[in-house]
Motif scaffolding. Structure first.
Motif, PDB file in Angstrom:
ATOM      1  N   ALA A  90     113.842  21.017  42.603  1.00  0.00           N
ATOM      2  CA  ALA A  90     114.803  20.281  41.767  1.00  0.00           C
ATOM      3  C   ALA A  90     115.883  19.619  42.606  1.00  0.00           C
ATOM      4  O   ALA A  90     116.549  18.685  42.149  1.00  0.00           O
ATOM      5  CB  ALA A  90     115.444  21.230  40.744  1.00  0.00           C
ATOM      6  N   ALA A  91     116.049  20.077  43.842  1.00  0.00           N
ATOM      7  CA  ALA A  91     117.040  19.460  44.723  1.00  0.00           C
ATOM      8  C   ALA A  91     116.644  18.039  45.103  1.00  0.00           C
ATOM      9  O   ALA A  91     117.514  17.207  45.375  1.00  0.00           O
ATOM     10  CB  ALA A  91     117.227  20.307  45.980  1.00  0.00           C
ATOM     11  N   LEU A 126     119.166  32.505  42.183  1.00  0.00           N
ATOM     12  CA  LEU A 126     119.390  31.204  41.568  1.00  0.00           C
ATOM     13  C   LEU A 126     118.146  30.343  41.443  1.00  0.00           C
ATOM     14  O   LEU A 126     118.025  29.549  40.506  1.00  0.00           O
ATOM     15  CB  LEU A 126     120.419  30.415  42.380  1.00  0.00           C
ATOM     16  CG  LEU A 126     121.821  30.993  42.461  1.00  0.00           C
ATOM     17  CD1 LEU A 126     122.681  30.167  43.403  1.00  0.00           C
ATOM     18  CD2 LEU A 126     122.453  31.067  41.077  1.00  0.00           C
ATOM     19  N   PHE A 127     117.227  30.471  42.379  1.00  0.00           N
ATOM     20  CA  PHE A 127     116.121  29.520  42.436  1.00  0.00           C
ATOM     21  C   PHE A 127     114.741  30.092  42.217  1.00  0.00           C
ATOM     22  O   PHE A 127     113.770  29.342  42.178  1.00  0.00           O
ATOM     23  CB  PHE A 127     116.163  28.761  43.769  1.00  0.00           C
ATOM     24  CG  PHE A 127     117.477  28.091  44.031  1.00  0.00           C
ATOM     25  CD1 PHE A 127     117.900  27.061  43.213  1.00  0.00           C
ATOM     26  CD2 PHE A 127     118.296  28.487  45.068  1.00  0.00           C
ATOM     27  CE1 PHE A 127     119.110  26.438  43.430  1.00  0.00           C
ATOM     28  CE2 PHE A 127     119.510  27.870  45.305  1.00  0.00           C
ATOM     29  CZ  PHE A 127     119.925  26.838  44.491  1.00  0.00           C
ATOM     30  N   LEU A 181     119.604  22.823  49.847  1.00  0.00           N
ATOM     31  CA  LEU A 181     119.078  23.337  48.576  1.00  0.00           C
ATOM     32  C   LEU A 181     117.623  22.936  48.380  1.00  0.00           C
ATOM     33  O   LEU A 181     116.887  23.591  47.651  1.00  0.00           O
ATOM     34  CB  LEU A 181     119.948  22.865  47.407  1.00  0.00           C
ATOM     35  CG  LEU A 181     121.398  23.358  47.439  1.00  0.00           C
ATOM     36  CD1 LEU A 181     122.177  22.763  46.272  1.00  0.00           C
ATOM     37  CD2 LEU A 181     121.475  24.872  47.447  1.00  0.00           C
ATOM     38  N   ILE A 215     123.064  19.894  40.880  1.00  0.00           N
ATOM     39  CA  ILE A 215     123.054  19.421  42.271  1.00  0.00           C
ATOM     40  C   ILE A 215     123.526  17.970  42.338  1.00  0.00           C
ATOM     41  O   ILE A 215     124.327  17.604  43.202  1.00  0.00           O
ATOM     42  CB  ILE A 215     121.659  19.601  42.901  1.00  0.00           C
ATOM     43  CG1 ILE A 215     121.355  21.097  43.063  1.00  0.00           C
ATOM     44  CG2 ILE A 215     121.556  18.871  44.238  1.00  0.00           C
ATOM     45  CD1 ILE A 215     119.906  21.410  43.383  1.00  0.00           C
ATOM     46  N   GLN A 218     119.089  22.602  37.216  1.00  0.00           N
ATOM     47  CA  GLN A 218     119.338  22.653  38.661  1.00  0.00           C
ATOM     48  C   GLN A 218     119.521  21.249  39.231  1.00  0.00           C
ATOM     49  O   GLN A 218     120.460  21.005  40.000  1.00  0.00           O
ATOM     50  CB  GLN A 218     118.186  23.356  39.386  1.00  0.00           C
ATOM     51  CG  GLN A 218     118.143  24.841  39.171  1.00  0.00           C
ATOM     52  CD  GLN A 218     116.925  25.489  39.818  1.00  0.00           C
ATOM     53  OE1 GLN A 218     116.023  24.813  40.315  1.00  0.00           O
ATOM     54  NE2 GLN A 218     116.900  26.812  39.822  1.00  0.00           N
ATOM     55  N   GLY A 267     117.790  15.880  42.313  1.00  0.00           N
ATOM     56  CA  GLY A 267     119.220  16.143  42.198  1.00  0.00           C
ATOM     57  C   GLY A 267     120.027  15.450  43.283  1.00  0.00           C
ATOM     58  O   GLY A 267     121.024  14.772  43.003  1.00  0.00           O
ATOM     59  N   LYS A 315     115.122  24.901  33.390  1.00  0.00           N
ATOM     60  CA  LYS A 315     115.773  25.371  34.612  1.00  0.00           C
ATOM     61  C   LYS A 315     115.751  24.283  35.682  1.00  0.00           C
ATOM     62  O   LYS A 315     116.753  24.041  36.354  1.00  0.00           O
ATOM     63  CB  LYS A 315     115.077  26.636  35.115  1.00  0.00           C
ATOM     64  CG  LYS A 315     115.750  27.291  36.291  1.00  0.00           C
ATOM     65  CD  LYS A 315     115.076  28.611  36.622  1.00  0.00           C
ATOM     66  CE  LYS A 315     115.802  29.324  37.733  1.00  0.00           C
ATOM     67  NZ  LYS A 315     115.236  30.630  38.020  1.00  0.00           N
ATOM     68  N   TYR A 316     114.620  23.619  35.818  1.00  0.00           N
ATOM     69  CA  TYR A 316     114.464  22.532  36.790  1.00  0.00           C
ATOM     70  C   TYR A 316     115.468  21.413  36.491  1.00  0.00           C
ATOM     71  O   TYR A 316     116.164  20.931  37.388  1.00  0.00           O
ATOM     72  CB  TYR A 316     113.030  22.010  36.741  1.00  0.00           C
ATOM     73  CG  TYR A 316     112.725  20.890  37.702  1.00  0.00           C
ATOM     74  CD1 TYR A 316     112.222  21.169  38.974  1.00  0.00           C
ATOM     75  CD2 TYR A 316     112.904  19.556  37.355  1.00  0.00           C
ATOM     76  CE1 TYR A 316     111.927  20.150  39.868  1.00  0.00           C
ATOM     77  CE2 TYR A 316     112.613  18.538  38.235  1.00  0.00           C
ATOM     78  CZ  TYR A 316     112.122  18.836  39.492  1.00  0.00           C
ATOM     79  OH  TYR A 316     111.836  17.824  40.368  1.00  0.00           O
ATOM     80  N   THR A 370     114.544  24.911  46.163  1.00  0.00           N
ATOM     81  CA  THR A 370     114.072  24.434  44.861  1.00  0.00           C
ATOM     82  C   THR A 370     113.654  22.971  44.945  1.00  0.00           C
ATOM     83  O   THR A 370     114.375  22.152  45.537  1.00  0.00           O
ATOM     84  CB  THR A 370     115.145  24.598  43.760  1.00  0.00           C
ATOM     85  OG1 THR A 370     114.657  24.032  42.538  1.00  0.00           O
ATOM     86  CG2 THR A 370     116.457  23.930  44.117  1.00  0.00           C
TER      87      THR A 370
END
Length: 169
Positions: A54-55, A166-167, A48, A14, A10, A58, A6-7, A52
């Motif tokens: 992950a942004a 989503l996050f 974002l 992004i 995402q 990203g 998932k990370y 998360t």
């Protein structure tokens, strides 16, 4: 879905959104995403980072992808512009819980601060004009995008519960 998958997804989405939106803006409004007085609409995606971690990679990779694939980008921008995005996104993630009436004002200003210093310095190296002037121009562009578009995106995500859909882990 595994947390790691998932990370990665995402972060990749992004990154792709940032690069594509910046290229699209540059195609439709040449120069508006690349000079000293710039307003990259894709910078609104920085919000974002409040939702998360992950942004952080990203946004950094998205910025790097745009800078590498944009013909007029200067080599120093590959490192400096991407570093500014990394610092801003990490700062937003770290300050996500520092709010004023549920609004992360300090975090919203992180891109303006990081880009003003780093990209302001970079522009001074390449085009002159004085560091303070370049830093102010960059900061204004970043602040306007984050405080207007970023704020709209932030509240849209919060009000629709997309932060949880989503996050959430």
């Amino acid at each position: 879905m595994k947390k790691t998958t998932k990370y990665l997804v995402q972060a990749a989405v992004i990154a792709a959104l940032y690069a594509v939106l910046t290229h699209l803006q540059n195609l439709l409004l040449p120069g508006s995403a690349t000079w000293a007085i710039q307003m990259r609409m894709s910078e609104a995606l920085c919000v974002l980072a409040f939702f998360t971690p992950a942004a952080v990679p990203g946004l950094t990779i998205g910025c790097l992808l745009f800078n590498i694939t944009f013909a007029a980008a200067l080599p120093l921008d590959f490192v400096v512009g991407s570093a500014a995005t990394l610092i801003a996104a990490e700062g937003m993630w770290l300050t996500r819980k520092v709010t004023v009436k549920d609004y992360p004002l300090l975090g919203m200003l992180m891109p303006a601060i990081a880009n003003a210093i780093l990209v302001g310095w970079e522009l001074t190296v390449y085009i002159g004009g004085g560091f303070v002037l370049n830093a102010v121009y960059v900061a204004i562009g970043e602040a306007v995008v984050l405080l207007v578009l970023g704020t709209a995106l932030y509240w849209a995500i919060k009000k629709r519960g997309l932060d949880q859909k989503l996050f959430a882990c």
